[in-house]
Design an enzyme around this catalytic site. Structure first.
Site, PDB file in Angstrom:
ATOM      1  N   HIS A   1       0.857  -1.189   0.000  1.00  0.00           N
ATOM      2  CA  HIS A   1       0.000   0.000   0.000  1.00  0.00           C
ATOM      3  C   HIS A   1       0.891   1.236   0.000  1.00  0.00           C
ATOM      4  O   HIS A   1       2.051   1.188   0.438  1.00  0.00           O
ATOM      5  CB  HIS A   1      -0.896   0.014   1.235  1.00  0.00           C
ATOM      6  CG  HIS A   1      -1.950  -1.039   1.214  1.00  0.00           C
ATOM      7  ND1 HIS A   1      -3.081  -0.959   2.008  1.00  0.00           N
ATOM      8  CD2 HIS A   1      -2.062  -2.205   0.521  1.00  0.00           C
ATOM      9  CE1 HIS A   1      -3.847  -2.022   1.797  1.00  0.00           C
ATOM     10  NE2 HIS A   1      -3.239  -2.795   0.897  1.00  0.00           N
TER      11      HIS A   1
ATOM     12  N   CYS B   1      -2.380  -0.207   7.338  1.00  0.00           N
ATOM     13  CA  CYS B   1      -1.564   1.001   7.215  1.00  0.00           C
ATOM     14  C   CYS B   1      -1.617   1.844   8.481  1.00  0.00           C
ATOM     15  O   CYS B   1      -0.614   2.446   8.876  1.00  0.00           O
ATOM     16  CB  CYS B   1      -1.992   1.805   5.993  1.00  0.00           C
ATOM     17  SG  CYS B   1      -1.649   0.924   4.448  1.00  0.00           S
TER      18      CYS B   1
ATOM     19  N   CYS C   1      -6.046   2.134   5.686  1.00  0.00           N
ATOM     20  CA  CYS C   1      -6.729   0.904   6.088  1.00  0.00           C
ATOM     21  C   CYS C   1      -6.169   0.464   7.440  1.00  0.00           C
ATOM     22  O   CYS C   1      -5.163   1.021   7.908  1.00  0.00           O
ATOM     23  CB  CYS C   1      -6.520  -0.171   5.023  1.00  0.00           C
ATOM     24  SG  CYS C   1      -4.838  -0.851   5.004  1.00  0.00           S
TER      25      CYS C   1
ATOM     26  N   GLU D   1       0.988   3.856   1.888  1.00  0.00           N
ATOM     27  CA  GLU D   1       1.491   4.227   3.201  1.00  0.00           C
ATOM     28  C   GLU D   1       2.640   3.324   3.643  1.00  0.00           C
ATOM     29  O   GLU D   1       3.650   3.805   4.160  1.00  0.00           O
ATOM     30  CB  GLU D   1       0.365   4.174   4.245  1.00  0.00           C
ATOM     31  CG  GLU D   1      -0.791   5.109   3.955  1.00  0.00           C
ATOM     32  CD  GLU D   1      -1.902   4.494   3.102  1.00  0.00           C
ATOM     33  OE1 GLU D   1      -3.022   5.034   3.151  1.00  0.00           O
ATOM     34  OE2 GLU D   1      -1.657   3.495   2.395  1.00  0.00           O
TER      35      GLU D   1
END
Length: 148
Positions: A51, A84, A81, A53
């Protein structure tokens, strides 16, 4: 909060889409200086943890030579999410600022809302094993251990 950095995270999300991945981007800043910028590479790297992040956290840690990002802020194009958000906590990120939220992500087919509500959690089962606990205890006794 600096809107300029949030706008840069959105530019990273656009870059991600152009490269064939998902619309997520992130910037890590410390004292007004960009430490890392990244976008989602889940599809490109075939890595569900890639992801924006997490990618930004990995880059920032590598650049700074530490796993502790205290004093750093994370700007992201969408609400992190749970993975993250947890990674930001483990990295000691000071603040997280985001543009779109989990409901916006849910509307385009992502499962963020489901994950936040623990409705789509993978079943987890504890299998007790004293050997695993012993390893933890031995690590705890080490004077050289690095806690995080």
């Amino acid at each position: 909060m600096n809107k300029k950095f949030l706008d840069m995270a959105i530019v990273e999300s656009e870059k991600s889409v152009k490269l064939g991945s998902s619309p997520f981007g992130a910037i890590i800043v410390r004292d007004g200086v960009i430490i890392a910028r990244a976008h989602n590479t889940v599809v490109l790297k075939k890595d569900p943890t890639a992801h924006a992040e997490v990618n930004a956290i990995r880059l920032a840690c590598k650049k700074l030579g530490t796993f502790d990002l205290s004093g750093c802020d994370l700007y992201t194009s969408c609400e992190p999410c749970p993975m993250c958000a947890a990674a930001s906590t483990w990295a000691n990120i000071s603040h997280v600022y985001y543009a779109a939220d989990r409901k916006d992500a849910d509307k385009i087919g992502f499962r963020d809302e489901c994950m936040f509500n623990n409705k789509c959690r993978v079943p987890v089962k504890h299998i007790e094993n004293a050997d695993a606990v012993d390893v933890m205890k031995n690590w705890h006794k080490l004077k050289s251990r690095k806690k995080y």
